[in-house]
Design a protein around this motif. Structure first.
Motif, PDB file in Angstrom:
ATOM      1  N   ARG A  31      57.994  24.084 -43.672  1.00 22.78           N
ATOM      2  CA  ARG A  31      58.228  25.409 -43.955  1.00 22.78           C
ATOM      3  C   ARG A  31      57.014  26.094 -44.016  1.00 22.78           C
ATOM      4  O   ARG A  31      56.050  25.828 -44.964  1.00 22.78           O
ATOM      5  N   ARG A  32      56.797  27.245 -43.322  1.00 23.27           N
ATOM      6  CA  ARG A  32      55.503  27.999 -43.491  1.00 23.27           C
ATOM      7  C   ARG A  32      55.921  29.099 -44.434  1.00 23.27           C
ATOM      8  O   ARG A  32      56.245  30.093 -44.156  1.00 23.27           O
ATOM      9  N   THR A  33      55.247  28.886 -45.429  1.00 27.53           N
ATOM     10  CA  THR A  33      55.285  29.888 -46.659  1.00 27.53           C
ATOM     11  C   THR A  33      54.027  30.278 -47.128  1.00 27.53           C
ATOM     12  O   THR A  33      53.051  29.521 -47.086  1.00 27.53           O
ATOM     13  N   ALA A  34      54.124  31.575 -47.974  1.00 32.68           N
ATOM     14  CA  ALA A  34      52.654  31.998 -48.731  1.00 32.68           C
ATOM     15  C   ALA A  34      53.503  31.987 -50.105  1.00 32.68           C
ATOM     16  O   ALA A  34      54.543  32.240 -50.472  1.00 32.68           O
ATOM     17  N   SER A  35      52.407  31.785 -51.289  1.00 34.25           N
ATOM     18  CA  SER A  35      52.966  32.080 -52.708  1.00 34.25           C
ATOM     19  C   SER A  35      52.513  33.289 -52.927  1.00 34.25           C
ATOM     20  O   SER A  35      51.759  34.020 -52.798  1.00 34.25           O
ATOM     21  N   LEU A  36      53.723  33.829 -53.842  1.00 33.38           N
ATOM     22  CA  LEU A  36      53.488  35.168 -54.201  1.00 33.38           C
ATOM     23  C   LEU A  36      52.340  35.230 -55.243  1.00 33.38           C
ATOM     24  O   LEU A  36      51.676  36.192 -55.300  1.00 33.38           O
ATOM     25  N   ASN A  37      52.030  34.001 -55.915  1.00 33.84           N
ATOM     26  CA  ASN A  37      50.767  34.005 -56.824  1.00 33.84           C
ATOM     27  C   ASN A  37      49.752  34.205 -55.896  1.00 33.84           C
ATOM     28  O   ASN A  37      48.781  35.295 -56.535  1.00 33.84           O
ATOM     29  N   ASN A  38      49.359  33.418 -54.926  1.00 30.87           N
ATOM     30  CA  ASN A  38      48.075  33.404 -54.376  1.00 30.87           C
ATOM     31  C   ASN A  38      48.082  34.917 -53.629  1.00 30.87           C
ATOM     32  O   ASN A  38      46.803  35.474 -53.505  1.00 30.87           O
ATOM     33  N   ALA A  39      48.971  35.273 -53.074  1.00 26.45           N
ATOM     34  CA  ALA A  39      49.086  36.796 -52.139  1.00 26.45           C
ATOM     35  C   ALA A  39      48.482  37.797 -53.265  1.00 26.45           C
ATOM     36  O   ALA A  39      47.983  38.644 -52.931  1.00 26.45           O
ATOM     37  N   SER A  40      49.189  37.704 -54.529  1.00 25.67           N
ATOM     38  CA  SER A  40      49.327  38.866 -55.251  1.00 25.67           C
ATOM     39  C   SER A  40      47.687  38.904 -55.803  1.00 25.67           C
ATOM     40  O   SER A  40      47.211  40.060 -55.899  1.00 25.67           O
ATOM     41  N   ILE A  41      47.095  38.002 -56.115  1.00 27.22           N
ATOM     42  CA  ILE A  41      45.726  37.989 -56.703  1.00 27.22           C
ATOM     43  C   ILE A  41      44.808  37.778 -55.821  1.00 27.22           C
ATOM     44  O   ILE A  41      43.598  38.343 -56.175  1.00 27.22           O
ATOM     45  N   ARG A  42      44.888  37.399 -54.635  1.00 21.18           N
ATOM     46  CA  ARG A  42      43.550  37.261 -53.698  1.00 21.18           C
ATOM     47  C   ARG A  42      43.832  37.899 -52.193  1.00 21.18           C
ATOM     48  O   ARG A  42      43.107  38.064 -51.543  1.00 21.18           O
ATOM     49  N   TRP A  43      45.292  38.306 -51.752  1.00 21.57           N
ATOM     50  CA  TRP A  43      45.391  38.942 -50.660  1.00 21.57           C
ATOM     51  C   TRP A  43      45.839  40.219 -50.587  1.00 21.57           C
ATOM     52  O   TRP A  43      46.205  40.909 -49.560  1.00 21.57           O
ATOM     53  N   HIS A  44      45.621  40.826 -51.895  1.00 17.13           N
ATOM     54  CA  HIS A  44      45.922  42.496 -51.807  1.00 17.13           C
ATOM     55  C   HIS A  44      47.521  42.832 -51.613  1.00 17.13           C
ATOM     56  O   HIS A  44      47.771  43.692 -51.338  1.00 17.13           O
ATOM     57  N   TYR A  45      48.455  41.476 -51.573  1.00 17.66           N
ATOM     58  CA  TYR A  45      49.711  41.664 -51.891  1.00 17.66           C
ATOM     59  C   TYR A  45      50.164  42.479 -52.927  1.00 17.66           C
ATOM     60  O   TYR A  45      49.825  41.963 -54.160  1.00 17.66           O
ATOM     61  N   ARG A  46      50.986  43.488 -52.832  1.00 13.36           N
ATOM     62  CA  ARG A  46      51.534  44.272 -54.162  1.00 13.36           C
ATOM     63  C   ARG A  46      53.067  44.192 -54.013  1.00 13.36           C
ATOM     64  O   ARG A  46      53.883  44.886 -53.639  1.00 13.36           O
ATOM     65  N   ASP A  47      53.532  43.124 -55.035  1.00  8.39           N
ATOM     66  CA  ASP A  47      54.866  42.950 -55.397  1.00  8.39           C
ATOM     67  C   ASP A  47      55.543  44.219 -55.665  1.00  8.39           C
ATOM     68  O   ASP A  47      56.841  44.214 -55.254  1.00  8.39           O
ATOM     69  N   ASP A  48      55.001  45.050 -56.620  1.00 10.83           N
ATOM     70  CA  ASP A  48      55.568  45.921 -57.334  1.00 10.83           C
ATOM     71  C   ASP A  48      55.405  47.412 -56.222  1.00 10.83           C
ATOM     72  O   ASP A  48      55.720  48.387 -56.794  1.00 10.83           O
ATOM     73  N   ALA A  49      54.474  47.441 -55.206  1.00 11.08           N
ATOM     74  CA  ALA A  49      54.258  48.605 -54.509  1.00 11.08           C
ATOM     75  C   ALA A  49      53.897  48.421 -52.989  1.00 11.08           C
ATOM     76  O   ALA A  49      52.833  48.427 -52.514  1.00 11.08           O
ATOM     77  N   GLY A  50      54.865  47.986 -52.126  1.00  9.27           N
ATOM     78  CA  GLY A  50      54.870  48.137 -50.720  1.00  9.27           C
ATOM     79  C   GLY A  50      54.752  46.646 -50.006  1.00  9.27           C
ATOM     80  O   GLY A  50      54.676  46.501 -48.887  1.00  9.27           O
ATOM     81  N   GLY A  51      54.388  45.671 -50.757  1.00  2.25           N
ATOM     82  CA  GLY A  51      53.838  44.225 -50.072  1.00  2.25           C
ATOM     83  C   GLY A  51      52.727  44.180 -49.369  1.00  2.25           C
ATOM     84  O   GLY A  51      51.538  44.415 -50.257  1.00  2.25           O
ATOM     85  N   TRP A  52      52.668  43.895 -48.371  1.00  2.00           N
ATOM     86  CA  TRP A  52      51.380  43.391 -47.393  1.00  2.00           C
ATOM     87  C   TRP A  52      50.197  44.762 -47.329  1.00  2.00           C
ATOM     88  O   TRP A  52      50.865  45.879 -47.163  1.00  2.00           O
ATOM     89  N   PRO A  53      49.185  44.569 -47.415  1.00  2.00           N
ATOM     90  CA  PRO A  53      47.977  45.652 -47.416  1.00  2.00           C
ATOM     91  C   PRO A  53      48.000  46.166 -46.100  1.00  2.00           C
ATOM     92  O   PRO A  53      46.752  46.118 -45.445  1.00  2.00           O
ATOM     93  N   ASP A  54      48.959  46.531 -45.301  1.00  2.00           N
ATOM     94  CA  ASP A  54      48.910  46.923 -43.950  1.00  2.00           C
ATOM     95  C   ASP A  54      47.697  47.883 -43.382  1.00  2.00           C
ATOM     96  O   ASP A  54      47.000  47.847 -42.493  1.00  2.00           O
TER      97      ASP A  54
END
Length: 500
Positions: free
Chosen positions: A170-193
């Protein structure tokens, strides 16, 4: 009996540890892999070596623990963060992974910061800094310098994601890694498109795993191939982990606002738990829900700590006896007879976030010995930690004590130096392998044995030692610390930059 396995994919090896549901460490085993270093502060590893090492470590630890393969209910992996992997559709690496400590993407980090995109609010309220270690600068470097690899990649992800994909299919990403290093915002829109669009990097969004799971979420059971590789049953559940240091917070029981974790290893990381969103110059975060639901994390970090000790070991060769050096250095007075070390051997994460910074050893004389250099190295790392804690305190995130885990906890001298240079007590839980225990807590929670991560911590993490600062040493380190603080700006104009 029910057991879980916490996996810690570190810089130099992967370690597998069997725990029971009371947090007792039953057995641990590791398997090493090499790193290729080259000019320009580059560092790479072969992802296949991680996979081979994982199979060796898990098989060894199950045998050593003496448990049946059907007694293992679940596994969860923590790994180095920002170790970027380019994979084809069959989960095969297209090139060596760009290791977390690799800072070749300095210009790309500058380009990310120059966008001024709202996603950069996590970096000093948008004023920066952005680190060359992170996912987007490294992916941008690939797109610019190895476009054939970037275009051919079906997936660009991290060590964590590669492992879980191989384990479960299964191809997944961790909310942990994505939040701290991918500029993913779980509280504000998700991906940094918008950030990716501005960088002409919108294709990266398609190459990232689409599913983002929080720590402790179930990914799936082992595939037949993975079960055979690990020597485990196919019924073993794989839970989402994250970055080794942040999952280590769970293993240290640092879970409530006002608590602070120091994760030690090849690098040092400092994490403060909060209950509100803030942004501080010279620090990273805050990250919402990245470890605990409803809580935030403020972060500092030192790129080179344990790795400097490893460098010193290589430099001294047969003359490096760790036990003897700890004993001899412990007899020396604070300050190592005038020797001072700047700990920026592989750049500085915080509070300067300068990938071009380099280390320094000053005050050398013919009187100094290996023990002096060893003590000064530990002190320089301690000063680097204090600089970060001072910045956190200025931001209103001060702490009354430090909870420490990782390699440095094996050295009473290093722990005392941390207590004395910071002026704070240092607490070490009974199980010092915080990332492994944190992963085990997630495995136990995610497989249904505890209702929450907090419940898992209460059942599995126990307090160990407490090291109080020595008042006389705290006073002596005050003036030495001021010299340390002045060293970085004094040397900055003199450094020679090696072209990338």
């Amino acid at each position: 009996m029910v057991y879980v396995i916490g996996i810690d994919g570190g810089t130099e090896s992967v370690r597998a540890t069997v725990f029971d549901l009371a947090g007792r460490r039953i057995a641990s085993a590791s398997s090493a892999y090499p790193t290729q270093f080259s000019a320009g502060a580059r560092a790479e590893q072969d992802p296949e070596s991680w996979w081979s090492a994982l199979g060796i470590a898990v098989r060894r630890v199950v045998e050593e623990a003496g448990v049946g393969i059907h007694d293992v209910a679940a596994i969860c992996a923590t790994t180095t963060c920002c170790t970027v992997v380019a994979l084809d559709e069959a989960v095969r690496p297209l090139r060596p992974a760009i290791l977390w400590m690799d800072v070749r993407a300095g210009k790309e980090a500058d380009a990310v910061l120059a966008t001024g995109d709202p996603a950069l609010v996590l970096n000093g309220a948008g004023q920066g800094p952005v680190s060359a270690e992170w996912m987007i600068p490294k992916a941008l470097w690939l797109a610019r310098h190895e476009p054939e690899i970037f275009e051919a990649a079906h997936t660009i992800c991290e060590y964590q994601d590669f492992m879980n994909w191989r384990l479960t299919g299964r191809r997944t990403a961790s909310l942990n890694n994505a939040s701290i290093r991918w500029h993913y915002r779980d509280d504000a829109g998700g991906w940094p498109d918008s950030l990716l669009d501005t960088l002409n990097l919108s294709e990266l969004r398609k190459k990232w795993p689409a599913e983002v799971l929080p720590p402790g979420a179930a990914i799936g059971t082992l595939t037949a191939r993975a079960a055979d590789h690990l020597g485990l049953a196919e019924t073993v559940l794989v839970l989402q982990g994250g970055a080794d240091a942040l999952i280590g917070m769970i293993g240290l029981a640092v879970a409530r606002p006002g608590q602070l974790a120091l994760i030690t290893g090849s690098s040092h990381l400092q994490f403060a738990v909060g209950d509100r969103t803030t942004s501080v110059a010279g620090l990273w975060g805050t990250y919402s829900n990245a470890v605990y639901p409803g809580r935030t994390i403020l972060e500092g970090g030192q790129t080179s700590t344990g790795s400097i000790v490893a460098w010193l070991r290589r430099l001294m060769g047969d003359g490096f006896d760790l036990d003897a050096l700890n004993l001899e250095a412990g007899r020396l007075e604070p300050g190592a007879d005038g020797l001072l070390v700047l700990d920026h051997f592989q750049g500085n994460r915080t509070p300067y976030t300068d990938p071009l910074a380099r280390g320094a050893i000053t005050g050398l004389s013919l009187h100094h010995t290996g023990a002096h250099l060893f003590r000064a190295t530990l002190e320089g790392i301690g000063f680097g930690t204090r600089a970060i804690l001072d910045r956190m305190a200025e931001a209103g995130c001060g702490a009354a004590e430090i909870t420490a885990g990782g390699g440095a906890t094996r050295s009473p001298l290093w722990l005392q130096i941390h207590a004395d240079t910071s002026g704070l007590p240092v607490v070490v839980p009974e199980v010092a392998e915080a990332p492994s225990l944190g992963a085990a807590v997630l495995a136990a929670h995610g497989s249904g044995h505890f209702a929450s991560i907090d419940d898992g911590i209460a059942a599995m993490v126990r307090t160990g030692r407490r090291i109080e600062p020595i008042a006389e040493n705290v006073d002596r380190y005050q003036s030495i610390y001021q010299r340390y603080v002045e060293l970085y700006p004094a040397l900055k104009p003199l450094r020679e930059v090696v072209p990338a």
